[in-house]
Design a protein around this motif. Structure first.
Motif, PDB file in Angstrom:
ATOM      1  N   UNK A 279       0.841  -1.208   0.000  1.00 43.63           N
ATOM      2  CA  UNK A 279       0.000   0.000   0.000  1.00 43.63           C
ATOM      3  C   UNK A 279       0.871   1.252   0.000  1.00 43.63           C
ATOM      4  N   UNK A 280       1.930   1.254   0.792  1.00 43.70           N
ATOM      5  CA  UNK A 280       2.830   2.408   0.831  1.00 43.70           C
ATOM      6  C   UNK A 280       3.441   2.636  -0.546  1.00 43.70           C
ATOM      7  N   UNK A 281       3.937   1.581  -1.165  1.00 44.59           N
ATOM      8  CA  UNK A 281       4.602   1.722  -2.465  1.00 44.59           C
ATOM      9  C   UNK A 281       3.627   2.153  -3.554  1.00 44.59           C
ATOM     10  N   UNK A 282       2.389   1.673  -3.481  1.00 47.95           N
ATOM     11  CA  UNK A 282       1.399   2.032  -4.506  1.00 47.95           C
ATOM     12  C   UNK A 282       0.972   3.485  -4.353  1.00 47.95           C
ATOM     13  N   UNK A 283       0.756   3.926  -3.110  1.00 46.70           N
ATOM     14  CA  UNK A 283       0.393   5.332  -2.884  1.00 46.70           C
ATOM     15  C   UNK A 283       1.553   6.235  -3.275  1.00 46.70           C
ATOM     16  N   UNK A 284       2.771   5.809  -2.937  1.00 47.83           N
ATOM     17  CA  UNK A 284       3.956   6.585  -3.309  1.00 47.83           C
ATOM     18  C   UNK A 284       4.023   6.751  -4.828  1.00 47.83           C
ATOM     19  N   UNK A 285       3.758   5.665  -5.557  1.00 45.36           N
ATOM     20  CA  UNK A 285       3.775   5.734  -7.021  1.00 45.36           C
ATOM     21  C   UNK A 285       2.693   6.668  -7.545  1.00 45.36           C
ATOM     22  N   UNK A 286       1.511   6.614  -6.929  1.00 43.70           N
ATOM     23  CA  UNK A 286       0.412   7.483  -7.361  1.00 43.70           C
ATOM     24  C   UNK A 286       0.759   8.952  -7.139  1.00 43.70           C
ATOM     25  N   UNK A 287       1.402   9.230  -6.014  1.00 47.48           N
ATOM     26  CA  UNK A 287       1.787  10.612  -5.715  1.00 47.48           C
ATOM     27  C   UNK A 287       2.812  11.147  -6.716  1.00 47.48           C
ATOM     28  N   UNK A 288       3.602  10.245  -7.283  1.00 51.43           N
ATOM     29  CA  UNK A 288       4.632  10.662  -8.234  1.00 51.43           C
ATOM     30  C   UNK A 288       4.119  10.668  -9.675  1.00 51.43           C
ATOM     31  N   UNK A 289       2.885  10.209  -9.865  1.00 49.80           N
ATOM     32  CA  UNK A 289       2.322  10.138 -11.216  1.00 49.80           C
ATOM     33  C   UNK A 289       1.703  11.473 -11.615  1.00 49.80           C
ATOM     34  N   UNK A 290       2.235  12.131 -12.633  1.00 51.43           N
ATOM     35  CA  UNK A 290       1.660  13.416 -13.071  1.00 51.43           C
ATOM     36  C   UNK A 290       0.191  13.269 -13.458  1.00 51.43           C
ATOM     37  N   UNK A 291      -0.633  14.142 -12.932  1.00 49.67           N
ATOM     38  CA  UNK A 291      -2.040  14.153 -13.304  1.00 49.67           C
ATOM     39  C   UNK A 291      -2.888  13.091 -12.630  1.00 49.67           C
ATOM     40  N   UNK A 292      -2.338  12.368 -11.658  1.00 49.89           N
ATOM     41  CA  UNK A 292      -3.119  11.333 -10.958  1.00 49.89           C
ATOM     42  C   UNK A 292      -4.311  11.966 -10.255  1.00 49.89           C
ATOM     43  N   UNK A 293      -5.388  11.238 -10.185  1.00 50.45           N
ATOM     44  CA  UNK A 293      -6.623  11.748  -9.583  1.00 50.45           C
ATOM     45  C   UNK A 293      -6.436  11.972  -8.080  1.00 50.45           C
ATOM     46  N   UNK A 294      -6.551  13.210  -7.654  1.00 51.03           N
ATOM     47  CA  UNK A 294      -6.269  13.568  -6.268  1.00 51.03           C
ATOM     48  C   UNK A 294      -7.318  13.035  -5.285  1.00 51.03           C
ATOM     49  N   UNK A 295      -8.561  12.938  -5.743  1.00 48.58           N
ATOM     50  CA  UNK A 295      -9.610  12.415  -4.859  1.00 48.58           C
ATOM     51  C   UNK A 295      -9.346  10.944  -4.537  1.00 48.58           C
ATOM     52  N   UNK A 296      -8.891  10.200  -5.534  1.00 49.87           N
ATOM     53  CA  UNK A 296      -8.585   8.791  -5.311  1.00 49.87           C
ATOM     54  C   UNK A 296      -7.364   8.644  -4.408  1.00 49.87           C
ATOM     55  N   UNK A 297      -6.380   9.531  -4.564  1.00 47.84           N
ATOM     56  CA  UNK A 297      -5.203   9.504  -3.689  1.00 47.84           C
ATOM     57  C   UNK A 297      -5.612   9.786  -2.251  1.00 47.84           C
ATOM     58  N   UNK A 298      -6.491  10.765  -2.101  1.00 43.76           N
ATOM     59  CA  UNK A 298      -6.962  11.093  -0.739  1.00 43.76           C
ATOM     60  C   UNK A 298      -7.674   9.897  -0.123  1.00 43.76           C
ATOM     61  N   UNK A 299      -8.462   9.208  -0.913  1.00 42.51           N
ATOM     62  CA  UNK A 299      -9.168   8.033  -0.409  1.00 42.51           C
ATOM     63  C   UNK A 299      -8.169   6.937  -0.030  1.00 42.51           C
ATOM     64  N   UNK A 300      -7.141   6.769  -0.837  1.00 44.32           N
ATOM     65  CA  UNK A 300      -6.106   5.780  -0.538  1.00 44.32           C
ATOM     66  C   UNK A 300      -5.394   6.121   0.763  1.00 44.32           C
ATOM     67  N   UNK A 301      -5.092   7.379   0.975  1.00 42.95           N
ATOM     68  CA  UNK A 301      -4.422   7.812   2.208  1.00 42.95           C
ATOM     69  C   UNK A 301      -5.303   7.574   3.425  1.00 42.95           C
TER      70      UNK A 301
END
Length: 427
Positions: A352-374
Motif C-alpha cells: 500500500x505504501x509503495x502504490x500510494x507513493x507511485x500514485x503521488x509521483x504520477x503526473x495528473x493522478x486523480x487527487x480524490x482517489x489519492x486522498x481516499x487511498x491515504x
C-alpha cells in the motif's frame, strides 16, 4: 471415666498441636501475602522509597527475583530479555515508520532493571518530546512530575534525566508505608477520571493488572503540554482509539512516502488483554508474569518480569494441568499462526505504501482517489501497528489481535485499489 478424661485431654492437646502445625505451614507458605503485604515497612524504606536497594535489604527474596531481570540471555521463540533490533527482525518497519525515529532505531524490550540504561541509549530523534520519555523509567519520576508539573514533560530529556538514578522499581507499584499496591502515574488516573471511573475503588486483583497498565499501554504526548496521555476516552480498543485521534484531528507525524499524518501505537498490552479469555476469567497480569514461587521457607510473588514461557511451572501449571511441554507447544502454535497473519499484513501494508507513493509521483493522478487511498492507509497502518507493537506475539488476546490484522489487510487492499485508480484516472 478417669481414663476417658485423660484420653479426651490428650486428644485436645494433639488437635491443638496439629492445628498449630497446619497454621504454621500455611503462614510460611503464604508469607508474601500474610506478613510482608500487611506489616508496615521499615522506616528506612519510608525515608528512601525510590532507592530500590533499600527495599532489597528488607525483602531479599523479592529483590533476588528482581535482579534476575539482569539475566539478558533469557529468550523465547518470539521475545525474551535480549537487546535485539526489531528493524533487523522486521526490516519492513524501516519503510512503514519512515519519517519517524523508530525507522532508525527500535529495540526489543529488556527487563525493568535496564529501563534507564536503555532509554539513555535511544537516539535523540526518539526523545524530542523531552522529559515525557522518562515517564515510566524510574520511581523518581512521580516526584519530578509533582515538582515541575507540565514542565516535566516539556523540559529537554538531557536535563530531566540528570534527576533520576534508579530504574523501574518497588515504589512504582508499592506504597512505601503500607506496601499496598498503588497507582503512581497521573496518566492512568486521569484516563480513568475522563471515563467517569474512580481508580481508588479498584480491587486488589484489579490493581494487580492496573499497576502494569500505568506503563504497558499505548499513549501519546498531548498537544501543547506534551503530557503523557492515554487515548482511552472512546474506549480501549484499536478502532476506538483510532476514532479518538480522528475526532480530534491529531497526528504524530507525516509519513513522507504516503504524505499523510499517522499516529504511532506503543505496546498496548493492557488494552489488548482486556476482554481476553484470561482477563474474562479474572486472571490478572501478575498471575502470569509474577507467579507465586517458593524462596527458601517463604512464598513470594516473583518480581522477575518475563514471559511466562520462561517460568511455565509457576506461571501456567497452577491452572493448566496438561504439563509444561504441552503448554509451550500450544502457546507457540497460537503465536506461529498469528505471526503468519502478521507477515501477510506487513506485506500488504508495504505494498500500500509503495502504490500510494507511485500514485503521488504520477503526473495528473486523480487527487480524490489519492486522498481516499491515504484515508484507508491511515486506518490500515494503525490497526497493524497496534497489534505488532504489543508484546506477546498476539497471545494476550489472539482472537482480537488477528481480527485487527484482518481489518488492516482489508484497508491496505482498499488503499492499493484507490491508489491504482488514481493512476488510471489521470486528469
Amino acid at each position: 471415666m478417669k481414663n476417658k478424661g485423660i484420653i479426651i485431654a490428650l486428644s485436645v492437646v494433639v488437635a491443638i498441636i496439629i492445628l498449630g502445625a497446619v497454621y504454621t505451614a500455611f503462614a510460611i507458605n503464604n508469607r508474601d501475602i500474610s506478613e510482608a503485604a500487611k506489616k508496615p515497612n521499615p522506616e528506612e524504606i519510608q525515608k528512601n522509597p525510590t532507592v530500590n536497594e533499600v527495599w532489597g535489604k528488607y525483602y531479599p527474596e523479592h529483590w533476588q527475583s528482581y535482579l534476575k531481570g539482569k539475566e539478558s540471555d533469557q529468550k523465547t521463540k518470539y521475545g525474551g530479555n535480549l537487546r535485539e533490533s526489531k528493524l533487523e527482525h522486521f526490516p519492513y518497519l524501516r519503510t512503514l515508520y519512515a519519517g519517524l525515529g523508530y525507522s532508525e532505531e527500535f529495540w526489543e524490550p529488556r527487563g525493568h532493571p535496564y529501563a534507564l540504561e536503555d532509554i539513555n541509549s535511544v537516539p535523540g530523534s526518539r526523545k524530542k518530546t523531552g522529559g515525557a520519555c522518562l515517564t515510566c523509567k524510574s520511581p523518581e519520576v512521580p516526584a519530578l512530575i509533582e515538582k515541575y508539573g507540565d514542565d516535566f514533560y516539556r523540559k529537554p530529556f538531557n536535563e530531566m534525566v540528570k534527576n533520576v538514578k534508579y530504574p523501574i522499581g518497588c515504589s512504582d507499584c508499592h506504597d512505601p508505608q503500607t506496601n499496598d499496591l498503588r497507582i503512581t502515574r497521573p496518566a492512568l488516573i486521569k484516563a480513568f477520571e475522563r471515563q467517569g471511573k474512580d481508580i481508588t475503588k479498584a480491587s486488589r486483583q484489579e490493581l494487580r493488572s492496573l499497576v502494569c497498565a500505568q506503563c504497558h499501554v499505548t499513549y501519546y504526548f498531548k498537544e501543547g503540554s506534551k503530557e503523557t496521555t492515554f487515548p482511552w476516552d472512546e474506549g480501549l480498543k484499536a478502532d476506538q482509539t483510532f476514532q479518538y485521534f480522528e475526532k480530534r484531528n491529531l497526528t504524530e507525524w507525516v509519513q513522507p512516502l504516503v504524505q499523510t499524518g499517522l499516529n504511532k501505537a506503543r505496546h498496548p498490552d493492557y488494552e489488548l488483554f482486556v476482554g481476553s479469555t484470561h482477563h474474562s476469567a479474572g486472571v490478572a497480569c501478575a498471575d502470569c508474569h509474577m507467579p507465586y514461587t517458593k524462596q527458601g521457607d517463604s512464598k513470594i510473588s516473583s518480581h522477575w518480569w518475563v514471559s511466562p514461557l520462561l517460568n511455565i511451572e509457576a506461571s501456567c501449571t497452577k491452572c493448566h494441568t496438561q504439563g509444561a511441554d504441552y503448554l509451550q507447544k500450544r502457546v507457540y502454535q497460537i503465536q506461529d499462526e498469528f505471526k503468519a497473519v502478521l507477515d501477510l499484513a506487513s506485506e500488504t501494508n508495504l505494498k500500500a505504501v509503495r502504490t500510494i507513493e507511485a500514485a503521488l509521483k504520477t503526473p495528473g493522478a486523480d487527487q480524490a482517489s489519492i486522498k481516499r487511498a491515504q484515508d484507508h492507509y491511515r486506518k490500515a497502518f494503525w490497526y497493524f501497528d497496534w497489534v505488532s507493537t504489543a508484546n506477546s506475539m498476539g497471545f494476550h488476546n489472539p482472537q482480537e489481535a488477528t481480527r485487527f490484522l484482518a481489518e488492516s489487510i482489508q484497508y491496505a487492499n482498499e488503499a492499493i485499489q484507490a491508489a491504482d485508480q488514481a493512476m488510471l484516472k489521470k486528469q
